[in-house]
Write an enzyme that holds these catalytic residues in place. Structure first.
Site, PDB file in Angstrom:
ATOM      1  N   GLU A 216       1.636  63.577 -30.021  1.00  0.00           N
ATOM      2  CA  GLU A 216       1.362  62.936 -28.739  1.00  0.00           C
ATOM      3  C   GLU A 216       0.112  63.598 -28.178  1.00  0.00           C
ATOM      4  OE1 GLU A 216       2.857  60.368 -28.073  1.00  0.00           O
ATOM      5  OE2 GLU A 216       4.631  60.510 -29.327  1.00  0.00           O
ATOM      6  N   CYS A 250      -1.766  63.413 -19.439  1.00  0.00           N
ATOM      7  CA  CYS A 250      -2.364  62.884 -20.667  1.00  0.00           C
ATOM      8  C   CYS A 250      -2.628  61.388 -20.589  1.00  0.00           C
ATOM      9  CB  CYS A 250      -1.474  63.202 -21.873  1.00  0.00           C
ATOM     10  SG  CYS A 250       0.187  62.501 -21.776  1.00  0.00           S
TER      11      CYS A 250
END
Length: 471
Positions: A216, A250
């Site tokens: 990720e 993110c």
């Protein structure tokens, strides 16, 4: 176990493997007990968790920790408790026509011992989220916490040791060398959340043991304001996604693509909305600080270097930078160029470039010309424009007419694509990530497979022709 060497980590991994081998397929009551243990850990120590994260950041409002970390953690646990028993059940069906009356099934099986590497920006949720999925799937888990959130990381290790049995979940703390050793362990699956640059090293380490990985990562996630957008709404939701946790997310919008005629309008609206969302920003304890000195100076350099190279900055507040408190003024950047560092690196802070376009096709081409992002945000009411953007762009996940919220949907997998990551988790998708979906073919007692045994004669060739025509 604050500074284990590589031998210690291998010993701990083997210990968890051994106990998992004695109970390779935990029943649902066992898995549910572990999930409820995690729920109790988070809910009972909510205030301690928020205080530790606030201390690590310098200023991280407890409201944001509750909203962005505690709530999604508890929600994920409760979703798994509601649906995990069903996820565990074998999925049965009929074999292909040529093999009837045989049957097939897919039987979920725990992978074994899962490793999770946690970043600093959301240290609770990005530990608990994958942990929920791994426990629901019946695994034992080792977690490497971030050295950049030392207070929370130590607290989480202590709470985990207090609540869980020693052979269920192990939390490891330590510096970058410990993280490297952790990534090199022969886990049955490794999940890493962090930067693309570090993701390369993690995948390289895992490759030595052919350890499957879920990465990720991040990237430059665009927000597109379409020609049919509700403009004021779009500006507000983009700023929400950008300014929570001071942009240290993110999937925060990294830059905005908007009609050229609307740039000045965006600047004015953004200033007014920021003043409403964060009144008296200089004294507002609901605006987070930058987590580390290194990250603060990197952001200040990105902004200043862009301005020195010809970009224009528009501060969204009268707040002056306060390096000693790592408070960075939220700022729009105009007239940027693609050769500037701020348009090449993931920003990960409260800086937001505006990139004007003349047609929606130009905006789409701009996104396509850059590495696939972790997230894409589109503000548009016209369905044809929505379909056009979705069909011609790639992104790990998409939110329409808002930002961030696709990450909170338990029935949607969360993950990246290409440079922004690989694999996904959350909810049933996470259960499958941390399970081997074992295929089983069950032959019926009465069957015709002998008709295809050698020696191959006329009857065999006739049957084979039927299969080749109809198979």
């Amino acid at each position: 176990m604050n500074q284990p060497d590589r031998l210690d980590l291998n010993v701990e991994l083997q210990r968890l493997r051994t106990v998992q081998a004695h109970d390779p397929l935990p029943d649902w009551p066992t898995r549910a007990r572990r999930l409820r243990t995690l729920e109790a850990l988070v809910s009972q120590h909510r205030a301690e968790i928020a205080a530790a994260i606030n201390a690590d950041f310098g200023c991280r409002p407890c409201e944001e920790t509750d909203l962005l970390e505690v709530f999604p953690s508890l929600s994920a646990i409760r979703h798994a408790l509601r649906h995990g028993r069903r996820w565990m059940k074998p999925r049965r069906g009929m074999a292909s026509l040529a093999f009837l009356p045989a049957g097939i099934e897919v039987r979920p099986q725990p992978l074994g011992v899962v490793g999770i590497i946690v970043p600093w920006n959301y240290p609770l949720f990005l530990a608990v989220g994958p942990l929920v999925d791994a426990l629901a799937a019946g695994n034992r888990v080792m977690i490497k916490m971030s050295e950049y959130t030392p207070r929370f990381s130590q607290l989480f290790a202590e709470l985990t040791a207090r609540h869980f049995q020693a052979d269920e979940v192990l939390v490891v703390n330590g510096d970058a060398a410990v993280a490297q050793a952790f990534a090199a362990l022969p886990f049955d699956h490794l999940l890493f959340t962090g930067s693309t640059a570090v993701g390369h090293h993690v995948m390289r380490s895992a490759a030595a043991h052919l350890t499957p990985v879920t990465l990720e990562l991040g990237g430059k996630s665009p927000a597109i304001i379409g020609p049919g957008a509700r403009f004021e709404h779009a500006v507000e939701r983009i700023l929400i996604g950008k300014l929570i946790n001071a942009g240290q997310t993110c999937i925060a919008p990294d830059y905005v693509l908007l009609p050229r005629a609307d740039v000045t309008r965006f600047v004015a609206a953004a200033k007014a909305i920021t003043a409403r969302l964060y009144p008296d920003l200089a004294n507002n304890r609901q605006y987070a600080s930058i987590a580390t000195d290194r990250h603060y100076h990197r952001l200040a350099d990105l902004r200043d270097n862009a301005v020195n190279a010809g970009a224009r900055s528009e501060k969204l507040s009268d707040l002056a930078d306060r390096p000693e408190q790592r408070m960075l003024t939220p700022t729009l950047l105009l007239d940027t160029r693609d050769d500037m560092s701020i348009m090449q690196e993931e920003i990960f802070g409260p800086l937001l470039p505006l990139v004007p376009y003349d047609t929606l096709d130009q905006a789409i081409d701009y996104v396509k010309a850059h590495p696939h992002p972790l997230a894409l945000y589109l503000f548009e009411q016209e369905q044809a424009h929505i379909d056009q953007v979705l069909a011609h762009t790639h992104a790990g996940g998409v939110t329409l007419n808002d930002t961030i919220y696709h990450i909170a949907q338990h029935r949607l997998p969360f993950g990246g694509v290409g440079p922004s990551g690989m694999g996904g988790y959350h909810g049933e998708a996470g259960f499958r990530t941390f399970s081997h979906m074992k295929p089983v073919f069950r032959q019926a007692r009465l069957n015709g497979v002998r008709l295809f045994n050698p020696p191959y004669g006329k009857r065999f060739r006739q049957l084979l022709e039927i299969l080749l025509r109809r198979g």
